[in-house]
Design a protein around this motif. Structure first.
Motif, PDB file in Angstrom:
ATOM      1  N   MET A  38       1.048  -1.172   0.075  1.00 21.36           N
ATOM      2  CA  MET A  38       0.110   0.017   0.116  1.00 21.36           C
ATOM      3  C   MET A  38       0.934   1.186  -0.040  1.00 21.36           C
ATOM      4  SD  MET A  38      -3.175   0.933   2.136  1.00 21.36           S
ATOM      5  CE  MET A  38      -2.770   1.104   3.972  1.00 21.36           C
ATOM      6  N   SER A  39       2.100   1.111   0.491  1.00 22.00           N
ATOM      7  CA  SER A  39       2.853   2.468   0.480  1.00 22.00           C
ATOM      8  C   SER A  39       3.503   2.916  -0.752  1.00 22.00           C
ATOM      9  CB  SER A  39       4.127   1.938   1.456  1.00 22.00           C
ATOM     10  OG  SER A  39       5.030   1.021   0.833  1.00 22.00           O
ATOM     11  N   GLU A  40       3.197   2.231  -1.777  1.00 22.52           N
ATOM     12  CA  GLU A  40       3.808   2.562  -3.114  1.00 22.52           C
ATOM     13  C   GLU A  40       2.724   3.482  -3.690  1.00 22.52           C
ATOM     14  OE1 GLU A  40       4.484  -1.031  -5.172  1.00 22.52           O
ATOM     15  OE2 GLU A  40       6.060  -1.728  -3.769  1.00 22.52           O
ATOM     16  N   ARG A  41       1.632   3.391  -3.183  1.00 28.47           N
ATOM     17  CA  ARG A  41       0.354   4.109  -3.682  1.00 28.47           C
ATOM     18  C   ARG A  41       0.517   5.400  -3.068  1.00 28.47           C
ATOM     19  NH1 ARG A  41      -2.631  -0.618  -1.979  1.00 28.47           N
ATOM     20  NH2 ARG A  41      -3.124  -1.929  -4.089  1.00 28.47           N
ATOM     21  N   GLY A  42      -0.042   6.669  -3.916  1.00 31.16           N
ATOM     22  CA  GLY A  42      -0.141   7.875  -3.393  1.00 31.16           C
ATOM     23  C   GLY A  42      -1.124   8.005  -2.151  1.00 31.16           C
ATOM     24  N   PRO A  43      -1.374   9.126  -1.484  1.00 33.56           N
ATOM     25  CA  PRO A  43      -2.503   9.232  -0.763  1.00 33.56           C
ATOM     26  C   PRO A  43      -3.849   8.838  -1.253  1.00 33.56           C
ATOM     27  CG  PRO A  43      -1.174  11.482  -0.952  1.00 33.56           C
ATOM     28  CD  PRO A  43      -0.606  10.421  -1.670  1.00 33.56           C
ATOM     29  N   ARG A  44      -4.008   9.295  -2.364  1.00 33.67           N
ATOM     30  CA  ARG A  44      -5.350   9.248  -2.965  1.00 33.67           C
ATOM     31  C   ARG A  44      -5.794   7.906  -3.095  1.00 33.67           C
ATOM     32  NH1 ARG A  44      -9.116   9.090  -6.751  1.00 33.67           N
ATOM     33  NH2 ARG A  44     -10.560  10.874  -7.005  1.00 33.67           N
ATOM     34  N   GLU A  45      -4.790   7.197  -3.791  1.00 36.37           N
ATOM     35  CA  GLU A  45      -4.912   5.486  -3.944  1.00 36.37           C
ATOM     36  C   GLU A  45      -4.881   4.964  -2.738  1.00 36.37           C
ATOM     37  OE1 GLU A  45      -2.600   7.601  -5.527  1.00 36.37           O
ATOM     38  OE2 GLU A  45      -3.874   7.845  -7.533  1.00 36.37           O
ATOM     39  N   ARG A  46      -4.237   5.390  -1.747  1.00 33.74           N
ATOM     40  CA  ARG A  46      -4.250   4.579  -0.499  1.00 33.74           C
ATOM     41  C   ARG A  46      -5.863   4.562   0.148  1.00 33.74           C
ATOM     42  NH1 ARG A  46       0.496   7.242   0.543  1.00 33.74           N
ATOM     43  NH2 ARG A  46      -0.276   8.483   2.297  1.00 33.74           N
ATOM     44  N   MET A  47      -6.201   5.944   0.108  1.00 35.81           N
ATOM     45  CA  MET A  47      -7.704   6.138   0.637  1.00 35.81           C
ATOM     46  C   MET A  47      -8.535   5.361   0.057  1.00 35.81           C
ATOM     47  SD  MET A  47      -7.677  10.150   2.051  1.00 35.81           S
ATOM     48  CE  MET A  47      -6.573  10.921   0.633  1.00 35.81           C
ATOM     49  N   VAL A  48      -8.575   5.071  -1.362  1.00 35.48           N
ATOM     50  CA  VAL A  48      -9.506   4.498  -1.899  1.00 35.48           C
ATOM     51  C   VAL A  48      -9.300   2.932  -1.685  1.00 35.48           C
ATOM     52  CG1 VAL A  48     -10.265   3.634  -4.496  1.00 35.48           C
ATOM     53  CG2 VAL A  48      -9.804   5.888  -3.952  1.00 35.48           C
ATOM     54  N   PHE A  49      -8.244   2.402  -1.628  1.00 29.75           N
ATOM     55  CA  PHE A  49      -7.815   1.175  -1.427  1.00 29.75           C
ATOM     56  C   PHE A  49      -8.441   0.851   0.270  1.00 29.75           C
ATOM     57  CE2 PHE A  49      -4.930  -1.762   1.017  1.00 29.75           C
ATOM     58  CZ  PHE A  49      -5.369  -3.016   0.218  1.00 29.75           C
ATOM     59  N   SER A  50      -8.050   1.828   1.176  1.00 31.45           N
ATOM     60  CA  SER A  50      -8.508   1.776   2.520  1.00 31.45           C
ATOM     61  C   SER A  50      -9.893   1.643   2.660  1.00 31.45           C
ATOM     62  CB  SER A  50      -7.780   2.909   3.331  1.00 31.45           C
ATOM     63  OG  SER A  50      -6.469   2.678   3.528  1.00 31.45           O
ATOM     64  N   ALA A  51     -10.617   2.444   1.917  1.00 30.40           N
ATOM     65  CA  ALA A  51     -12.240   2.676   2.015  1.00 30.40           C
ATOM     66  C   ALA A  51     -12.588   1.217   1.680  1.00 30.40           C
ATOM     67  CB  ALA A  51     -12.585   3.537   0.980  1.00 30.40           C
ATOM     68  N   ALA A  52     -12.224   0.578   0.403  1.00 31.97           N
ATOM     69  CA  ALA A  52     -12.616  -0.585  -0.093  1.00 31.97           C
ATOM     70  C   ALA A  52     -12.374  -1.827   0.988  1.00 31.97           C
ATOM     71  CB  ALA A  52     -11.779  -0.993  -1.198  1.00 31.97           C
ATOM     72  N   GLN A  53     -11.198  -1.726   1.612  1.00 32.34           N
ATOM     73  CA  GLN A  53     -11.005  -2.657   2.849  1.00 32.34           C
ATOM     74  C   GLN A  53     -11.775  -2.556   4.010  1.00 32.34           C
ATOM     75  OE1 GLN A  53      -8.812  -4.947   1.748  1.00 32.34           O
ATOM     76  NE2 GLN A  53      -9.007  -3.836   0.135  1.00 32.34           N
ATOM     77  N   LEU A  54     -11.993  -1.263   4.272  1.00 36.18           N
ATOM     78  CA  LEU A  54     -13.160  -1.111   5.580  1.00 36.18           C
ATOM     79  C   LEU A  54     -14.463  -1.552   5.121  1.00 36.18           C
ATOM     80  CD1 LEU A  54     -11.123   2.223   6.879  1.00 36.18           C
ATOM     81  CD2 LEU A  54     -11.209  -0.130   7.755  1.00 36.18           C
ATOM     82  N   GLU A  96     -11.650   7.404   9.729  1.00 34.54           N
ATOM     83  CA  GLU A  96     -11.209   6.110   9.807  1.00 34.54           C
ATOM     84  C   GLU A  96     -10.591   5.593   8.515  1.00 34.54           C
ATOM     85  OE1 GLU A  96     -12.784   1.763  11.030  1.00 34.54           O
ATOM     86  OE2 GLU A  96     -14.364   3.091  10.097  1.00 34.54           O
ATOM     87  N   VAL A  97     -11.155   6.189   7.300  1.00 32.50           N
ATOM     88  CA  VAL A  97     -10.361   5.890   6.132  1.00 32.50           C
ATOM     89  C   VAL A  97      -9.034   6.483   6.036  1.00 32.50           C
ATOM     90  CG1 VAL A  97     -10.642   6.052   3.384  1.00 32.50           C
ATOM     91  CG2 VAL A  97     -12.572   5.214   4.776  1.00 32.50           C
ATOM     92  N   ALA A  98      -8.979   7.696   6.287  1.00 29.31           N
ATOM     93  CA  ALA A  98      -7.701   8.521   6.393  1.00 29.31           C
ATOM     94  C   ALA A  98      -6.685   8.021   7.410  1.00 29.31           C
ATOM     95  CB  ALA A  98      -7.817   9.873   6.658  1.00 29.31           C
ATOM     96  N   ALA A  99      -7.258   7.364   8.451  1.00 24.94           N
ATOM     97  CA  ALA A  99      -6.170   6.782   9.541  1.00 24.94           C
ATOM     98  C   ALA A  99      -5.720   5.415   8.890  1.00 24.94           C
ATOM     99  CB  ALA A  99      -6.899   6.582  10.824  1.00 24.94           C
ATOM    100  N   HIS A 100      -6.582   4.812   8.508  1.00 22.64           N
ATOM    101  CA  HIS A 100      -6.314   3.495   7.874  1.00 22.64           C
ATOM    102  C   HIS A 100      -5.167   3.557   6.630  1.00 22.64           C
ATOM    103  CE1 HIS A 100      -6.601  -0.371   5.660  1.00 22.64           C
ATOM    104  NE2 HIS A 100      -7.083  -0.772   6.687  1.00 22.64           N
ATOM    105  N   ALA A 101      -5.173   4.565   6.023  1.00 18.16           N
ATOM    106  CA  ALA A 101      -4.441   4.932   4.708  1.00 18.16           C
ATOM    107  C   ALA A 101      -3.351   5.683   5.017  1.00 18.16           C
ATOM    108  CB  ALA A 101      -5.198   5.745   3.470  1.00 18.16           C
ATOM    109  N   GLY A 102      -3.300   6.187   6.247  1.00 19.90           N
ATOM    110  CA  GLY A 102      -2.001   6.938   6.758  1.00 19.90           C
ATOM    111  C   GLY A 102      -2.032   8.249   6.048  1.00 19.90           C
ATOM    112  N   ALA A 103      -3.039   8.713   5.921  1.00 15.33           N
ATOM    113  CA  ALA A 103      -3.154  10.140   4.853  1.00 15.33           C
ATOM    114  C   ALA A 103      -3.722  11.223   5.928  1.00 15.33           C
ATOM    115  CB  ALA A 103      -4.174   9.985   3.941  1.00 15.33           C
ATOM    116  N   PRO A 104      -3.216  12.298   5.638  1.00 14.69           N
ATOM    117  CA  PRO A 104      -3.674  13.363   6.663  1.00 14.69           C
ATOM    118  C   PRO A 104      -5.230  13.825   6.362  1.00 14.69           C
ATOM    119  CG  PRO A 104      -1.971  14.127   5.045  1.00 14.69           C
ATOM    120  CD  PRO A 104      -2.461  12.884   4.635  1.00 14.69           C
TER     121      PRO A 104
END
Length: 196
Positions: A1-17, A30-38
């Protein structure tokens, strides 16, 4: 997940949650926290709010499922419809046996939670299922299933898998998944043999 940018991480995290908790229980923070995004990046990347994020997560999940079809095909010793379906099912039985029954399909979760209340999410879910069904139908056609039947069988395979996922989660047992793979296999293979 770290190779993705913040936007992609949030979409991925949203799908997982969403696949774990459903849409209603998945919050933007919760999505932002899961994605490690501000947290402030949520409004920047998703000006349409939670609805936009959910719809993008659903689209991501459909594309992911569609791309998995090629990987499943590559893993087959013998490319026959029953073996493809068994691989699709095995992905879930492996997950449930290793990690428990907490997760399901994010597209199904969004459909259950939002199809009647949010038209854009219903449309995103419909498109996601089509994005998944298309590659399955193409794979079946490449295996010798007539085109008119390949689409119908792809729908049957995905519908059966989704229903079995719900039952497996309710029962906390993979029985429904192994049953659909075993029972549908001969029907799927017969479509090649008979050309029906």
């Amino acid at each position: 997940m770290s190779e993705r940018g913040p936007r992609e991480r949030m979409v991925f995290s949203a799908a997982q949650l969403i696949r774990r908790d459903g849409v209603a229980a998945t919050g933007m923070r919760e999505v932002a926290a899961h994605a490690g995004a501000p947290r402030g990046s949520l409004q920047h990347y998703f000006p349409g709010g939670k609805e936009q994020l959910v719809n993008e997560a659903v689209g991501w999940a459909g594309r992911y499922a569609g791309r998995r079809v090629a990987r499943f095909l590559a893993a087959l010793d013998e490319p026959v419809p029953s073996a493809l379906f068994a691989e699709m099912v095995r992905q879930w039985t492996d997950e449930y046996e290793a990690d428990g029954f907490a997760g399901g399909c994010p597209v199904a979760a969004a459909t259950i939670d939002c199809a009647e209340s949010t038209e854009s999410t219903r449309e995103a879910a419909s498109a996601a299922f089509a994005t998944w069904t298309g590659p399955v139908a193409q794979a079946l056609a490449a295996m010798g299933v007539p085109g008119r039947r390949a689409g119908d069988l792809a729908t049957l395979m995905i519908s059966s898998l989704e229903g079995a996922l719900l039952i497996a989660r309710a029962e906390r047992d993979v029985r429904a998944l192994t049953t659909v793979a075993r029972e549908l296999g001969p029907l799927l293979d017969a479509a090649v043999a008979t050309g029906d």
